[in-house]
Design a protein around this motif. Structure first.
Motif, mmCIF file in Angstrom:
data_model
loop_
_atom_site.group_PDB
_atom_site.id
_atom_site.type_symbol
_atom_site.label_atom_id
_atom_site.label_comp_id
_atom_site.label_asym_id
_atom_site.label_seq_id
_atom_site.Cartn_x
_atom_site.Cartn_y
_atom_site.Cartn_z
ATOM 1 N N UNK A 142 18.264 4.857 8.363
ATOM 2 C CA UNK A 142 17.432 4.166 9.345
ATOM 3 C C UNK A 142 17.758 2.674 9.432
ATOM 4 N N UNK A 143 17.814 1.992 8.296
ATOM 5 C CA UNK A 143 18.051 0.555 8.324
ATOM 6 C C UNK A 143 19.274 0.183 9.151
ATOM 7 N N UNK B 126 3.999 -7.416 8.850
ATOM 8 C CA UNK B 126 3.933 -6.140 9.538
ATOM 9 C C UNK B 126 2.491 -5.742 9.818
ATOM 10 N N UNK C 51 6.724 -9.670 3.453
ATOM 11 C CA UNK C 51 7.259 -8.901 4.575
ATOM 12 C C UNK C 51 6.242 -7.896 5.098
ATOM 13 N N UNK C 52 5.555 -7.228 4.192
ATOM 14 C CA UNK C 52 4.548 -6.255 4.601
ATOM 15 C C UNK C 52 3.362 -6.938 5.278
ATOM 16 N N UNK D 2 2.163 11.325 3.538
ATOM 17 C CA UNK D 2 3.214 10.841 4.436
ATOM 18 C C UNK D 2 4.324 11.875 4.668
ATOM 19 N N UNK E 70 8.771 4.550 6.681
ATOM 20 C CA UNK E 70 8.229 3.391 5.979
ATOM 21 C C UNK E 70 6.910 3.728 5.290
ATOM 22 N N UNK E 71 6.461 4.960 5.389
ATOM 23 C CA UNK E 71 5.189 5.347 4.776
ATOM 24 C C UNK E 71 5.426 5.963 3.402
ATOM 25 N N UNK E 72 4.369 6.010 2.597
ATOM 26 C CA UNK E 72 4.532 6.586 1.272
ATOM 27 C C UNK E 72 3.285 7.385 0.886
ATOM 28 N N UNK E 73 3.382 8.132 -0.203
ATOM 29 C CA UNK E 73 2.258 8.948 -0.672
ATOM 30 C C UNK E 73 2.321 10.373 -0.162
ATOM 31 N N UNK F 46 9.375 -2.965 10.855
ATOM 32 C CA UNK F 46 9.171 -1.563 10.479
ATOM 33 C C UNK F 46 9.918 -1.274 9.172
ATOM 34 N N UNK F 47 11.165 -1.734 9.129
ATOM 35 C CA UNK F 47 11.958 -1.545 7.911
ATOM 36 C C UNK F 47 11.271 -2.238 6.734
ATOM 37 N N UNK G 209 19.259 1.220 12.946
ATOM 38 C CA UNK G 209 18.469 0.316 13.789
ATOM 39 C C UNK G 209 19.276 -0.940 14.118
ATOM 40 N N UNK H 263 -0.919 2.403 8.391
ATOM 41 C CA UNK H 263 -0.668 3.796 8.745
ATOM 42 C C UNK H 263 -1.598 4.777 8.044
ATOM 43 N N UNK H 264 -2.037 4.430 6.861
ATOM 44 C CA UNK H 264 -2.839 5.376 6.076
ATOM 45 C C UNK H 264 -3.493 4.635 4.922
ATOM 46 N N UNK I 257 8.297 -2.728 6.165
ATOM 47 C CA UNK I 257 6.995 -2.168 5.778
ATOM 48 C C UNK I 257 7.138 -1.142 4.662
#
Lengths: 297, 297
Positions: A224-225, A288, A284-285, B139, B133-136, B231-232, A228, A295-296, B234
Motif C-alpha cells: 500500500x505505501x 490523521x 502522525x496519528x 479490523x 491502517x486499522x488494528x485489532x 492514511x499511511x 500510493x 475507525x474503531x 494512521x
C-alpha cells in the motif's frame, strides 16, 4: 435543475484537459452554467477529442476570438503558460467579463495579471482542490468537483459582484468555495499537495535506481505505501514541473522543515530511542484524527 | 470448497489482531485450513472480542498449552515480541509441527529462532503483503490476503514438505507465495513499505508543527497527496516502531539514497533547471508504468 436558467451566456475553457473538460461536462450535464460552451486549445488533436466527446458547442484554436465573445474565460493550462495567454487575450475581453484560471500555485501571478486588466474586466483565479493522476479531455468527469473545495484568490479590489458570480459558478459545479490571499494559498498547498508530490516523485526515483532484480521485485510486491506513492507520482510531469518552479520558495522552505523532522526521526531510529520514535509516530496519528473520525474503539 | 478436507488438525493464532483475525476468519469461512482454531493472547480483552466475533473454537491466555496441541502456530504479534514468545513456546511444540510468524522485518530473527528449534519442529516465517491502517480483532476480514503476495522466508535447511504445507496454507488464504532470503526480503520491504511509512509519518509530523491556523486549513483542504500520506501514517505506532528498529540498517541506508535523490530534485528546483526536474518526474512515471497498464492513450 432544468428550471434553473444558465448563470452565464458564453464561457470559454482554454485547455480542456482533466479540469477543463470536467467543467465542460458539468456544464453540459446540468445546463445551469452557461448557454454556450467554447473549448479552445492550441492543439487540434485535443479539440478533436472534445468534439468526439460532444462536450462543447464550439471548438477553436483562435483563443482571442473565443475570449472576445465570452462572459467568463477559464485558463485550464499549465501554470507556466498562464501569464502569456492572459496577456494575449485580455486586451480583447469584454467589459464586465471575468478571466479565471485554475492554477495550483499563485506566487506573483495575481498582481502581475491584475496589472494587465482592461477597464471592467475582473481576474478571479479559482483553484479546485480536485484531480486524478490522469490528464487530457478523456480524463474528466462531471462530478470531479463534487464536495471538494475550490479556493478563490481574487486580487484586492476585485468587484464583489464578480466574486459572487464565480462563487455561484463553482457551487453549481458541486464545490464548496473559500476566499484567501495568494500567499496563504501557496502555503497551504505546499504542505497539502506540493511536498507530498515531491516526496512521491522522489521515492519512485529511488526505486528506479535500484538494481534490476530488486526493482522488479519492488514493483511486484508494491504494498500500500509504495503503491500510493506511485499513484501520486503518475501525475502530469509538465504540470508538476511548473508547480515546483512557481512555488519554489514556499515549497523549499516546507521541504526544509520536513527534512529536519525526518532527521529527528532518523536520529531516533539510529540511537534506538524507542520513546522518541513513538512520539513522532503518535504525532502522525494525531494529525490523521483531525481528518477522520476514529475507525474503531 | 466444502469437499476439501482441512489442511491441518489444529492451528493456534497468537495475537488475533488485523492479520491474525483475518486468518481465523478465512479458516472459519472456508473450513479448509484447520479442524480446530485456537486464538491465544495475553490480553483477555482481545480474546473477548474474538469470542464475540465467533472466529475461534477456543480462546486462551495459556500460550504454551495452545502451542503444545497445535500443528501450526502463527505469531501475529509485534516484531519486537517474537523472539521472547518463540523461546517460551518452542520447547513445548510437537515434532512435525510448524512455528510461523508474520513479521514485516526479518533482520536476524531467522537464524536466532532456527537455533532454538527442537528436533522435528520447523520455523517458516510468512509475511503477507497485506494490511490496512486499522488494528485489532475487529479490523480483520476473510479476503484480506486475496491476490496479495505472502513472502515465505524459511531458514536454509528447512524440510521441503513443511515449506510445501505452508505454501498450501497461504494459497488457501487466497494469497500468492514466493520464497526469499531474510536479507533480500528486508531490502525489498525497506523501499516498498518501510521508507514510505517513514516519510508519511514525518510529513504528518511537519504538518503538526504548523501554526494552529494553517494547520486547521491543511486538514480542511487535505488533497489527495496529503490525505494518502495521513492514511499511511494512521498505522499502528508500536508495530512501526518495531519495524523501524528491527530493519534499522537497511532502512537508514535506503533513506540515505532517498535523501540524495531528494536533494538532486531540490537543487534542480532551486536552480530553475527545468530539464533536470523533468528527468526526475519522468523517472517517477516510468516506475509507475511497470506497476499498471497505461490508463489511456
Amino acid at each position: 435543475m432544468a428550471d434553473t436558467p444558465p448563470l452565464l451566456k458564453t464561457i470559454t475553457i482554454i485547455g480542456p484537459g482533466l479540469i477543463g473538460s470536467s467543467i465542460l461536462r458539468r456544464a453540459r450535464q446540468t445546463g445551469t452554467l452557461a448557454q454556450k460552451l467554447i473549448a479552445a486549445d492550441c492543439q487540434e488533436a485535443v479539440l478533436h477529442r472534445v468534439t468526439a466527446l460532444n462536450i462543447a458547442d464550439e471548438t477553436t484554436t483562435d483563443l482571442i476570438a473565443a475570449a472576445a465573445q465570452s462572459d467568463l474565460v477559464i485558463l485550464c493550462i499549465p501554470t507556466g503558460a498562464i501569464r502569456a495567454v492572459a496577456a494575449t487575450i485580455l486586451p480583447h475581453m469584454k467589459p464586465g467579463s471575468i478571466l479565471s484560471d485554475v492554477a495550483s500555485v499563485r506566487s506573483s501571478l495575481g498582481p502581475e495579471i491584475h496589472a494587465l486588466l482592461p477597464e471592467g474586466v475582473s481576474y478571479i483565479p479559482a483553484h479546485p482542490m480536485a484531480g486524478t493522476e490522469y490528464s487530457g479531455p478523456d480524463a474528466g468527469f462531471a462530478t470531479l468537483f463534487e464536495d471538494r473545495w475550490t479556493l478563490l484568490i481574487p486580487p484586492p479590489g476585485t468587484a464583489p459582484e464578480a466574486i459572487a458570480l464565480m462563487e455561484a459558478f463553482w457551487h453549481r459545479c458541486g464545490a464548496r468555495t473559500r476566499q484567501m490571499t495568494d500567499q496563504y494559498h501557496d502555503q497551504v498547498c505546499a504542505i497539502v499537495s506540493h511536498l507530498p508530490h515531491l516526496l512521491a516523485f522522489t521515492i519512485c526515483n529511488t526505486a528506479d535506481r535500484l538494481s534490476a532484480d530488486l526493482q522488479t521485485d519492488v514493483l511486484e510486491y508494491a504494498a500500500s505505501g509504495f503503491r500510493d506513492f506511485t499513484r501520486i507520482a503518475a501525475s502530469d510531469p509538465i504540470m508538476w514541473r511548473d508547480i515546483f518552479l512557481t512555488n519554489k520558495d514556499v515549497l523549499l522552505a516546507t521541504f526544509k522543515r520536513f527534512e529536519e523532522d525526518a532527521h529527528r526521526m532518523v536520529k531516533a531510529i539510529q540511537e534506538d530511542d524507542s520513546e522518541a520514535i513513538m512520539q513522532n509516530l503518535q504525532r502522525g496519528r494525531h494529525i490523521r484524527r483531525g481528518l477522520m473520525p476514529e475507525p474503531q474503539n
